[in-house]
Design a protein around this motif. Structure first.
Motif, PDB file in Angstrom:
ATOM      1  N   ARG A   1       0.803  -1.215  -0.034  1.00 22.98           N
ATOM      2  CA  ARG A   1      -0.198  -0.207  -0.054  1.00 22.98           C
ATOM      3  C   ARG A   1       0.987   1.198  -0.113  1.00 22.98           C
ATOM      4  O   ARG A   1       0.404   2.387  -0.035  1.00 22.98           O
ATOM      5  N   THR A   2       2.155   1.170   0.244  1.00 23.75           N
ATOM      6  CA  THR A   2       2.932   2.459   0.318  1.00 23.75           C
ATOM      7  C   THR A   2       3.007   3.009  -0.870  1.00 23.75           C
ATOM      8  O   THR A   2       3.848   2.286  -1.919  1.00 23.75           O
ATOM      9  N   SER A   3       3.178   4.377  -1.199  1.00 27.59           N
ATOM     10  CA  SER A   3       3.440   4.849  -2.315  1.00 27.59           C
ATOM     11  C   SER A   3       5.031   5.163  -2.395  1.00 27.59           C
ATOM     12  O   SER A   3       5.789   5.032  -1.559  1.00 27.59           O
ATOM     13  N   PHE A   4       5.432   5.165  -3.712  1.00 21.60           N
ATOM     14  CA  PHE A   4       7.064   5.127  -3.943  1.00 21.60           C
ATOM     15  C   PHE A   4       7.435   6.540  -3.207  1.00 21.60           C
ATOM     16  O   PHE A   4       8.489   6.410  -2.545  1.00 21.60           O
ATOM     17  N   LEU A   5       6.761   7.505  -3.143  1.00 27.50           N
ATOM     18  CA  LEU A   5       7.261   8.787  -3.042  1.00 27.50           C
ATOM     19  C   LEU A   5       7.346   8.897  -1.331  1.00 27.50           C
ATOM     20  O   LEU A   5       8.372   9.166  -0.566  1.00 27.50           O
ATOM     21  N   GLN A   6       6.240   8.322  -0.714  1.00 26.80           N
ATOM     22  CA  GLN A   6       6.277   8.119   0.703  1.00 26.80           C
ATOM     23  C   GLN A   6       7.607   7.318   1.180  1.00 26.80           C
ATOM     24  O   GLN A   6       8.171   7.418   2.222  1.00 26.80           O
ATOM     25  N   ALA A   7       7.767   6.146   0.496  1.00 29.62           N
ATOM     26  CA  ALA A   7       8.926   5.132   0.802  1.00 29.62           C
ATOM     27  C   ALA A   7      10.476   5.558   0.458  1.00 29.62           C
ATOM     28  O   ALA A   7      11.060   5.330   1.354  1.00 29.62           O
ATOM     29  N   LEU A   8      10.445   6.877  -0.078  1.00 27.13           N
ATOM     30  CA  LEU A   8      11.600   7.582   0.035  1.00 27.13           C
ATOM     31  C   LEU A   8      11.899   8.042   1.412  1.00 27.13           C
ATOM     32  O   LEU A   8      13.240   8.204   1.539  1.00 27.13           O
ATOM     33  N   PHE A   9      11.207   8.237   2.284  1.00 29.19           N
ATOM     34  CA  PHE A   9      11.279   8.965   3.401  1.00 29.19           C
ATOM     35  C   PHE A   9      11.434   7.724   4.453  1.00 29.19           C
ATOM     36  O   PHE A   9      10.692   7.258   5.234  1.00 29.19           O
ATOM     37  N   LEU A  10      12.682   7.341   4.659  1.00 28.84           N
ATOM     38  CA  LEU A  10      12.967   6.100   5.642  1.00 28.84           C
ATOM     39  C   LEU A  10      13.310   6.635   6.765  1.00 28.84           C
ATOM     40  O   LEU A  10      14.562   7.167   7.183  1.00 28.84           O
ATOM     41  N   PRO A  11      12.655   6.488   7.981  1.00 24.68           N
ATOM     42  CA  PRO A  11      12.997   6.935   9.271  1.00 24.68           C
ATOM     43  C   PRO A  11      14.075   6.189   9.833  1.00 24.68           C
ATOM     44  O   PRO A  11      14.286   4.950   9.474  1.00 24.68           O
ATOM     45  N   ALA A  12      14.758   6.699  10.701  1.00 21.79           N
ATOM     46  CA  ALA A  12      15.887   6.009  11.545  1.00 21.79           C
ATOM     47  C   ALA A  12      15.183   4.983  12.415  1.00 21.79           C
ATOM     48  O   ALA A  12      14.062   5.119  12.860  1.00 21.79           O
ATOM     49  N   PRO A  13      15.904   3.940  12.783  1.00 20.86           N
ATOM     50  CA  PRO A  13      15.435   2.953  13.379  1.00 20.86           C
ATOM     51  C   PRO A  13      14.732   3.368  14.720  1.00 20.86           C
ATOM     52  O   PRO A  13      13.427   3.032  15.236  1.00 20.86           O
ATOM     53  N   GLY A  14      15.373   4.399  15.447  1.00 17.27           N
ATOM     54  CA  GLY A  14      14.884   4.934  16.736  1.00 17.27           C
ATOM     55  C   GLY A  14      13.676   5.940  16.626  1.00 17.27           C
ATOM     56  O   GLY A  14      13.017   6.244  17.397  1.00 17.27           O
ATOM     57  N   SER A  15      13.264   6.279  15.344  1.00 14.28           N
ATOM     58  CA  SER A  15      12.374   7.394  15.193  1.00 14.28           C
ATOM     59  C   SER A  15      11.348   6.714  14.326  1.00 14.28           C
ATOM     60  O   SER A  15      10.219   7.424  13.903  1.00 14.28           O
ATOM     61  N   ARG A  16      11.051   5.348  14.176  1.00  7.33           N
ATOM     62  CA  ARG A  16       9.929   4.624  13.514  1.00  7.33           C
ATOM     63  C   ARG A  16       8.597   5.096  13.944  1.00  7.33           C
ATOM     64  O   ARG A  16       7.598   5.284  13.278  1.00  7.33           O
ATOM     65  N   ARG A  17       8.441   4.927  15.422  1.00  7.63           N
ATOM     66  CA  ARG A  17       7.081   5.278  15.754  1.00  7.63           C
ATOM     67  C   ARG A  17       6.664   6.665  15.759  1.00  7.63           C
ATOM     68  O   ARG A  17       5.748   6.898  15.495  1.00  7.63           O
ATOM     69  N   LEU A  18       7.572   7.646  15.823  1.00 10.71           N
ATOM     70  CA  LEU A  18       7.305   8.985  15.652  1.00 10.71           C
ATOM     71  C   LEU A  18       6.896   9.277  14.192  1.00 10.71           C
ATOM     72  O   LEU A  18       5.910   9.964  13.812  1.00 10.71           O
ATOM     73  N   PHE A  19       7.532   8.598  13.110  1.00 10.50           N
ATOM     74  CA  PHE A  19       7.205   8.713  11.688  1.00 10.50           C
ATOM     75  C   PHE A  19       5.837   8.153  11.544  1.00 10.50           C
ATOM     76  O   PHE A  19       4.964   8.877  10.914  1.00 10.50           O
ATOM     77  N   ARG A  20       5.632   6.983  11.979  1.00 11.83           N
ATOM     78  CA  ARG A  20       4.255   6.348  12.002  1.00 11.83           C
ATOM     79  C   ARG A  20       2.958   7.206  12.384  1.00 11.83           C
ATOM     80  O   ARG A  20       1.983   7.219  11.910  1.00 11.83           O
ATOM     81  N   LEU A  21       3.444   7.998  13.493  1.00 15.96           N
ATOM     82  CA  LEU A  21       2.469   8.996  14.114  1.00 15.96           C
ATOM     83  C   LEU A  21       2.382  10.175  13.168  1.00 15.96           C
ATOM     84  O   LEU A  21       1.079  10.480  12.856  1.00 15.96           O
ATOM     85  N   LEU A  22       3.270  10.647  12.457  1.00 16.75           N
ATOM     86  CA  LEU A  22       3.125  11.707  11.398  1.00 16.75           C
ATOM     87  C   LEU A  22       2.239  11.247  10.424  1.00 16.75           C
ATOM     88  O   LEU A  22       1.583  12.036   9.985  1.00 16.75           O
ATOM     89  N   ILE A  23       2.548   9.855   9.992  1.00 14.34           N
ATOM     90  CA  ILE A  23       1.774   9.716   8.616  1.00 14.34           C
ATOM     91  C   ILE A  23       0.322   9.407   9.138  1.00 14.34           C
ATOM     92  O   ILE A  23      -0.561   9.728   8.351  1.00 14.34           O
ATOM     93  N   ALA A  24       0.019   9.021  10.446  1.00 18.07           N
ATOM     94  CA  ALA A  24      -1.268   9.050  10.858  1.00 18.07           C
ATOM     95  C   ALA A  24      -1.919  10.316  10.696  1.00 18.07           C
ATOM     96  O   ALA A  24      -3.312  10.400  10.468  1.00 18.07           O
ATOM     97  N   PHE A  25      -1.234  11.169  11.197  1.00 16.85           N
ATOM     98  CA  PHE A  25      -1.820  12.752  11.245  1.00 16.85           C
ATOM     99  C   PHE A  25      -1.986  12.990   9.725  1.00 16.85           C
ATOM    100  O   PHE A  25      -2.535  14.160   9.744  1.00 16.85           O
TER     101      PHE A  25
END
Length: 660
Positions: A115-139
């Protein structure tokens, strides 16, 4: 409201019909041979708004040779890709790089790994930031009714300790249920639910804020560093993807292409490639003189440590780097190149500084010519908090100044944090301008829709360009809508930031000879910007707007513009000449007035004869030139400000400013 003049109405009708024809037209092929006409291009930053640009660049390349190309942030990415494609055409005689760019809208909108778009997939969060990034995507969830549910799920699943905030409320409910008084039971349930909700929100917010403060400060103030191994089925992270894409477009797999001296076939694309450096001695000369470069690429970044913009590649000529600090930002290949091509000092002072830097394991960046294009672009697009800032090092020379006891210290190596160029200049439309133009400089600005002219399904009408010399003089207004206190405060704070960021660019776009060559491409709230989850339909719509805007500009400024066009290349050139001559006349008058009215015991003439510093290398001829200037000023004064009468509006100014 005043009625529209018949001629204006007729022009508007013709322009509308023309734009609709452009919107329905098919792109023309890009020739393998660079066209005789040249143009420069400037693109505004905007994170995902950069999807506007690939088709715009292809459209221009079909009619013009791209000479100087610049931008900020996402505009810097597009500028680098355009430069790489023009390099392949000018060196290899192939327009394949531009044809590859034509497919980028399809690439950006495609789905990867489900389901992930190529555009979004370019933004790979650092391992320690994954849950913050998931929260951003939810917003960023496009369906507003679903957004709170997604945010709630991410908070509960990624921050389970937030459920501890429910404990007090749950305890109230349990205790209330044990009461024999029905009123107390009901009150306890109501208060318990409220306490549970408030407790959950406060606890979750505290956990997220604590996590963000810790992780962002540890990870160079951004969630996504840009380099590293990609997820299965995903593209490479943003920095690595930029590096790979530049090489693919520039070389097309031809690693045996002729490269500058001392390069290996597999080295990354550099500014020396674009400038067509053929001899080592040309590096310094081409860095000084932009006019000598075959393809001139320049991008903007911001040095937060010094609080000022940097214009790359030239402004990086005194910086150093620590390889260990850049391992998650640049690929091993880029870091290896930076080490192999480290800048070599020419003078004793430079050797002393290099020795100080070496003691701290710092390596000088390459000379501007040898800087990889991917490095400059990455420095430009470090959008605060989303993309990590880039730490480089420079020397703080204030320690060399004597203190109150007269003591001096060695210059101090100091870490410099480079972040998004849009902080200081998001649309550097001034980049390649001279007093009068040799060829046009086209600009692509990104703006919201005006409430009087909302979004339509016809993308040819979702852009704005002036039609006459008088268009575009009106100020841009942004007033708070009728909304609650939080909404008004949000408007005020966002307006403060936007004004600090864009006021220079906004004023520059009103200047005669600027507004007629800039296309305003309108974006909806769910298009571009931080919308990492844009759908394919939105990406293609933005791309189409970019193509249409580029075609209109290209044809207006072409050798055979549409018959109804007022703002042609000849009109633009005349407006620029007319404005510059007016400014020159006024400048000469001000110089002579100041010379005649200088206070103090020494006149300007006496300073020329005996200067206290910076003497002319040839005082005799310099004095003769200044005398001729005085004669010219006196002669022009006799015409009574002739060149300034009825000059193009609004009035502009000619003054000495730093070159940025």
């Amino acid at each position: 409201m005043e009625p529209v003049a018949a001629s204006d109405h007729d022009l508007a009708e013709k322009e509308l019909a023309y734009r609709l024809r452009v919107g329905a037209s098919q792109p023309i092929p890009v020739p393998d041979t660079p066209p005789q006409r040249h143009c420069d291009v400037i693109m505004k930053g905007g994170i995902t708004s950069g999807v506007v640009y690939p088709m715009a660049g292809v459209e221009l390349a079909a009619r013009y040779t791209l000479k100087s190309i610049g931008g900020t942030s996402a505009g810097a990415i597009a500028a680098g890709l355009f430069a790489a494609a023009e390099y392949r055409r000018s060196v290899g005689g192939s327009a394949k790089g531009f044809e590859d760019l034509r497919e980028y809208p399809n690439k950006f909108g495609a789905k990867v790994a489900g389901r992930t778009s190529f555009l979004q997939a370019l933004f790979l969060p650092a391992p320690g930031s994954r849950r913050l990034f998931r929260l951003l995507i939810a917003f960023l969830e496009k369906k507003k009714w679903l957004r709170p549910l997604r945010v709630l799920w991410v908070v509960i699943s990624r921050y389970p300790l937030s459920l501890l905030g429910v404990a007090v409320g749950a305890l109230l409910v349990i205790l209330g249920n044990g009461s024999s008084n029905a009123w107390l039971r009901d009150a306890a349930v109501v208060l318990g639910v409220l306490a549970a909700a408030v407790g959950f929100i406060v606890t979750a917010a505290a956990l997220v804020i604590r996590d963000a403060i810790r992780k962002l400060s540890m990870q160079k103030f951004g969630l996504c560093p840009g380099s590293g191994p990609p997820r299965p089925g995903h593209p490479k992270p943003l920095s690595d993807w930029i590096e790979e894409s530049l090489d693919e477009i520039a070389f097309g797999g031809n690693r045996a292409a002729v490269r500058p001296p001392a390069y290996a076939p597999g080295d990354p694309l550099t500014f020396a490639d674009l400038w067509r450096i053929q001899q080592a001695a040309q590096r310094e000369e081409f860095a000084r003189e932009a006019r000598l470069r075959a393809i001139n690429l320049e991008v903007m970044t911001t040095n937060l440590t010094q609080g000022r913009p940097y214009r790359l590649p030239v402004d990086a000529n005194h910086l150093y780097f620590d390889p260990a600090e850049l391992e998650d930002i640049f690929s091993p290949r880029l870091l290896d190149f930076l080490k192999r091509h480290a800048r070599v000092p020419r003078f004793e002072r430079g050797r002393r500084l290099h020795a100080i830097a070496e003691a701290k394991d710092l390596i000088p960046l390459p000379e501007p010519a040898d800087l990889p294009v991917a490095v400059a672009i990455r420095l430009s697009l470090s959008f605060p908090l989303l993309i990590s800032a880039v730490p480089l090092w420079g020397f703080d020379f204030t320690s060399e100044s004597p203190d109150r006891e007269g003591r001096r210290d060695e210059p101090t190596p100091t870490r410099c944090w480079f972040t998004d160029g849009g902080i200081t200049s998001n649309f550097p439309i001034h980049f390649f301008d001279g007093p009068i133009p040799r060829w046009p400089t086209f600009g692509f600005n990104l703006t919201p829709f005006h409430e009087r002219f909302p979004h339509t399904e016809e993308d040819a009408l979702n852009i704005w360009l002036p039609n006459t010399n008088g268009d575009g003089l009106s100020e841009t207004w942004s007033s708070p809508k009728e909304q609650g206190a939080l909404g008004r405060l949000s408007w005020f704070l966002s307006g403060v930031v936007a004004t600090m960021q864009n006021w220079r660019d906004n004023l520059q776009l009103k200047v005669p000879g600027f507004r007629d060559r800039v296309a305003q491409i309108h974006l909806q709230a769910n298009e571009g910007g931080l919308n990492l989850t844009m759908e394919e339909t939105s990406i293609k719509a933005l791309s189409k707007r970019g193509r249409i805007a580029a075609q209109i500009l290209a044809e207006r400024f072409g050798n055979q513009p549409p018959e109804h066009t007022v703002l042609t290349w000849n009109n633009h050139a005349w407006v620029r000449l007319r404005t510059t001559m007016s400014l020159l006349e006024n400048h000469l008058a001000r110089i002579e007035a100041a010379k005649a009215q200088k206070e103090g015991a020494t006149s300007y003439g006496e300073l020329v004869a005996d200067p206290p510093s910076y003497p002319f290398t040839d005082r005799t001829n310099a004095a003769a030139m200044l005398a001729e200037l005085a004669e010219l000023s006196e002669s022009w004064a006799g015409f009574g400000s002739l060149l300034g009468r009825d000059a193009p509006r609004p009035p502009s100014d000619l003054r000495v400013v730093p070159k940025v």
